[in-house]
Design an enzyme around this catalytic site. Structure first.
Site, PDB file in Angstrom:
ATOM      1  N   ARG A 233       0.848  -1.189   0.000  1.00 46.81           N
ATOM      2  CA  ARG A 233       0.000   0.000   0.000  1.00 46.81           C
ATOM      3  C   ARG A 233       0.885   1.242   0.000  1.00 46.81           C
ATOM      4  O   ARG A 233       1.892   1.303   0.711  1.00 46.81           O
ATOM      5  CB  ARG A 233      -0.897   0.034   1.246  1.00 46.81           C
ATOM      6  CG  ARG A 233      -2.091  -0.906   1.171  1.00 46.81           C
ATOM      7  CD  ARG A 233      -3.118  -0.456   0.118  1.00 46.81           C
ATOM      8  NE  ARG A 233      -4.261  -1.341   0.026  1.00 46.81           N
ATOM      9  CZ  ARG A 233      -4.361  -2.366  -0.818  1.00 46.81           C
ATOM     10  NH1 ARG A 233      -3.375  -2.666  -1.631  1.00 46.81           N
ATOM     11  NH2 ARG A 233      -5.466  -3.092  -0.852  1.00 46.81           N
ATOM     12  N   ASP A 257       4.152  -0.336  -7.277  1.00 46.05           N
ATOM     13  CA  ASP A 257       2.859  -0.661  -7.874  1.00 46.05           C
ATOM     14  C   ASP A 257       1.761   0.163  -7.209  1.00 46.05           C
ATOM     15  O   ASP A 257       0.654   0.235  -7.723  1.00 46.05           O
ATOM     16  CB  ASP A 257       2.569  -2.159  -7.718  1.00 46.05           C
ATOM     17  CG  ASP A 257       1.294  -2.564  -8.438  1.00 46.05           C
ATOM     18  OD1 ASP A 257       1.150  -2.177  -9.618  1.00 46.05           O
ATOM     19  OD2 ASP A 257       0.439  -3.233  -7.827  1.00 46.05           O
ATOM     20  N   GLU A 262      -3.640   7.404  -4.399  1.00 43.51           N
ATOM     21  CA  GLU A 262      -3.956   6.887  -5.733  1.00 43.51           C
ATOM     22  C   GLU A 262      -5.469   6.816  -5.970  1.00 43.51           C
ATOM     23  O   GLU A 262      -5.904   6.614  -7.108  1.00 43.51           O
ATOM     24  CB  GLU A 262      -3.319   5.502  -5.941  1.00 43.51           C
ATOM     25  CG  GLU A 262      -3.875   4.431  -5.024  1.00 43.51           C
ATOM     26  CD  GLU A 262      -3.162   3.084  -5.153  1.00 43.51           C
ATOM     27  OE1 GLU A 262      -1.933   3.033  -5.108  1.00 43.51           O
ATOM     28  OE2 GLU A 262      -3.882   2.083  -5.283  1.00 43.51           O
ATOM     29  N   HIS A 294      -1.242  -0.027  -9.626  1.00 42.37           N
ATOM     30  CA  HIS A 294      -1.876  -0.968  -8.679  1.00 42.37           C
ATOM     31  C   HIS A 294      -2.483  -2.153  -9.424  1.00 42.37           C
ATOM     32  O   HIS A 294      -3.698  -2.346  -9.434  1.00 42.37           O
ATOM     33  CB  HIS A 294      -2.959  -0.243  -7.850  1.00 42.37           C
ATOM     34  CG  HIS A 294      -3.310  -0.986  -6.598  1.00 42.37           C
ATOM     35  ND1 HIS A 294      -3.698  -0.351  -5.440  1.00 42.37           N
ATOM     36  CD2 HIS A 294      -3.322  -2.313  -6.306  1.00 42.37           C
ATOM     37  CE1 HIS A 294      -3.948  -1.254  -4.505  1.00 42.37           C
ATOM     38  NE2 HIS A 294      -3.729  -2.464  -5.017  1.00 42.37           N
TER      39      HIS A 294
HETATM   40  P1  NAI Z   1      -1.502 -11.313   4.926  1.00 41.74           P
HETATM   41  O1  NAI Z   1      -2.542 -10.823   5.864  1.00 41.74           O
HETATM   42  O2  NAI Z   1      -1.444 -12.762   4.579  1.00 41.74           O
HETATM   43  O3  NAI Z   1      -0.055 -10.895   5.451  1.00 41.74           O
HETATM   44  C1  NAI Z   1       0.250  -9.645   5.971  1.00 41.74           C
HETATM   45  C2  NAI Z   1       1.412  -9.842   6.945  1.00 41.74           C
HETATM   46  O4  NAI Z   1       1.849  -8.536   7.340  1.00 41.74           O
HETATM   47  C3  NAI Z   1       1.040 -10.602   8.215  1.00 41.74           C
HETATM   48  O5  NAI Z   1       1.979 -11.622   8.455  1.00 41.74           O
HETATM   49  C4  NAI Z   1       1.075  -9.528   9.298  1.00 41.74           C
HETATM   50  O6  NAI Z   1       1.474 -10.033  10.577  1.00 41.74           O
HETATM   51  C5  NAI Z   1       2.129  -8.605   8.738  1.00 41.74           C
HETATM   52  N1  NAI Z   1       2.094  -7.264   9.303  1.00 41.74           N
HETATM   53  C6  NAI Z   1       1.041  -6.546   9.736  1.00 41.74           C
HETATM   54  N2  NAI Z   1       1.455  -5.353  10.184  1.00 41.74           N
HETATM   55  C7  NAI Z   1       2.801  -5.328  10.047  1.00 41.74           C
HETATM   56  C8  NAI Z   1       3.800  -4.377  10.343  1.00 41.74           C
HETATM   57  N3  NAI Z   1       3.490  -3.203  10.899  1.00 41.74           N
HETATM   58  N4  NAI Z   1       5.087  -4.691  10.074  1.00 41.74           N
HETATM   59  C9  NAI Z   1       5.402  -5.882   9.510  1.00 41.74           C
HETATM   60  N5  NAI Z   1       4.501  -6.828   9.224  1.00 41.74           N
HETATM   61  C10 NAI Z   1       3.211  -6.545   9.486  1.00 41.74           C
HETATM   62  O7  NAI Z   1      -1.682 -10.410   3.618  1.00 41.74           O
HETATM   63  P2  NAI Z   1      -1.206 -10.743   2.128  1.00 41.74           P
HETATM   64  O8  NAI Z   1      -2.265 -11.485   1.425  1.00 41.74           O
HETATM   65  O9  NAI Z   1       0.170 -11.288   2.166  1.00 41.74           O
HETATM   66  O10 NAI Z   1      -1.166  -9.252   1.510  1.00 41.74           O
HETATM   67  C11 NAI Z   1      -0.238  -8.280   1.961  1.00 41.74           C
HETATM   68  C12 NAI Z   1      -0.653  -6.906   1.461  1.00 41.74           C
HETATM   69  O11 NAI Z   1      -0.472  -6.847   0.049  1.00 41.74           O
HETATM   70  C13 NAI Z   1      -2.145  -6.589   1.623  1.00 41.74           C
HETATM   71  O12 NAI Z   1      -2.455  -6.098   2.906  1.00 41.74           O
HETATM   72  C14 NAI Z   1      -2.388  -5.556   0.573  1.00 41.74           C
HETATM   73  O13 NAI Z   1      -2.202  -4.271   1.135  1.00 41.74           O
HETATM   74  C15 NAI Z   1      -1.312  -5.819  -0.464  1.00 41.74           C
HETATM   75  N6  NAI Z   1      -1.872  -6.258  -1.760  1.00 41.74           N
HETATM   76  C16 NAI Z   1      -1.572  -5.540  -2.900  1.00 41.74           C
HETATM   77  C17 NAI Z   1      -2.035  -5.955  -4.135  1.00 41.74           C
HETATM   78  C18 NAI Z   1      -1.677  -5.261  -5.407  1.00 41.74           C
HETATM   79  O14 NAI Z   1      -2.329  -5.495  -6.448  1.00 41.74           O
HETATM   80  N7  NAI Z   1      -0.673  -4.443  -5.427  1.00 41.74           N
HETATM   81  C19 NAI Z   1      -2.910  -7.101  -4.242  1.00 41.74           C
HETATM   82  C20 NAI Z   1      -3.086  -7.829  -3.023  1.00 41.74           C
HETATM   83  C21 NAI Z   1      -2.607  -7.396  -1.826  1.00 41.74           C
END
Ligand code: NAI
Length: 328
Positions: A233, A257, A262, A294
């Protein structure tokens, strides 16, 4: 049951919505625009609305609640665009529709490779038949330490993908994952991350606590020439600090990305418009910054999965069944 779908794209989603709507016996209202005060009335009679990354403020949610909407699902993994607290206060349930992590992980690895190999400059040159070499020498992953922030589904997949390149891998998360440790990746503190990583790739959700986790002060503690990739993000990075870091040469390159502010830009054709996102204009202009709109998620598999699961979540909700995608 009826679901009103906002931001429904005619060229890739419409057919899928029609197919899954029929399979799940859901009547659909398909709207191509983002939800707003004017088109909220389309949701009259729908218990559920299905949106993407448009801002859902408390005020807007209240309008939908007044039309009888009780469930808001977003066809995205992140849900920071929805005021979840306000939704809960209005008695609404919020849910997301996560898809497999591979599409975003592939894209992050691609941006890492593009950044360390100066691919933006290479493409710009070949496009104008400039076949010189000066200034486009790259680095090899095997010589670099890559730091992954956030070792959830996507971060873990990136670690697995990168394990074949021979780079040193370090990770940071609020919660350490046993599989990650068993794979030989070391968890480090954020301070160690800043000091050791040549490339930092972000895979944490945006929260109040980690907004601008990459800022002037943290950048100053990073290695000279550090490269930053963000497919998570935009708000995780203070854009002004990133720009200054690139201008000073402290940051050697970036693959973005996502960017701050945005909303309202992405997924629209704005080529004739004067935009008010200066940071984006500056970042786009740097020869060592690759910006995309994105779209790391945008694969055939991901689109089909989100459309299906966003509707399936609506059905679970209406039938009072356990819903794995509910935001708690
Ligand atoms: P997830 O929920 O499986 O993993 C997120 C991880 O981040 C968790 O292990 C959590 O403990 C950790 N986390 C939370 N706060 C944190 C912090 N302050 N410092 C370090 N780690 C922290 O989520 P997933 O599926 O891996 O997605 C991650 C992110 O990717 C999403 O939240 C979303 O913002 C982004 N995303 C972007 C996309 C794109 O098209 N560019 C598409 C899909 C997701």
């Amino acid at each position: 049951m009826k679901v009103t779908v906002y931001n429904c794209r005619a060229f890739d989603e419409k057919e899928l919505f029609e197919r899954f709507g029929e399979e799940l016996h859901i009547e659909l209202v398909l709207c191509p625009d983002a939800p707003d005060k004017e088109n909220a009335a389309l949701a009259r009679g729908s218990e559920c609305i299905d949106i993407i990354t448009s801002k859902m403020t408390g005020d807007l949610l209240k309008i939908f609640a007044d039309y009888g909407v009780k469930y808001v699902t977003t066809r995205t993994i992140g849900y920071d665009h929805i005021d979840v607290k306000a939704a809960k206060a209005l008695g609404m349930t919020v849910a997301n529709a996560p898809y497999g992590p591979c599409g975003v992980a592939d894209y992050a690895v691609m941006l890492i490779l593009m950044t360390i190999r100066k691919m933006k400059r290479i493409l710009e040159r070949t496009n104008i038949q400039d076949y010189t070499l000066k200034g486009i020498q790259g680095r090899e992953l095997k010589d670099l330490t890559v730091g992954v922030i956030g070792t959830g589904r996507i971060g873990r997949t990136v670690l697995k993908d990168l394990s074949g390149f021979g780079c040193r891998l370090i990770a940071y998360d609020l919660y350490e994952n046993e599989d990650v440790k068993a794979s030989g990746v070391s968890y480090v503190t954020l301070e160690e991350m800043w000091q050791q990583a040549d490339v930092i790739t972000l895979h944490a959700p945006l929260t109040d606590e980690n907004r601008h986790m990459i800022n002037k002060e943290t950048i100053s503690r990073m290695k000279d020439g550090v490269m930053i990739v963000n497919t998570a993000r935009g708000g995780l990075i203070d854009s002004e600090a990133l720009i200054s870091g690139i201008e000073s040469g402290k940051i050697g390159g970036a693959g973005l990305d996502v960017v701050e502010n945005e909303f309202g830009l992405y997924y629209y054709d704005r080529k004739s418009d004067i935009l008010n996102n200066r940071e984006l204009a500056i970042l786009r202009g740097f020869p060592n910054v690759t910006v995309s709109h994105h779209m790391a998620f945008y694969t055939d598999d991901c689109v089909e999965t989100v459309v299906r699961d966003s509707l399936l979540g609506c059905r679970y909700f209406v039938e009072g069944k356990e819903n794995p995608w509910e935001v708690r």
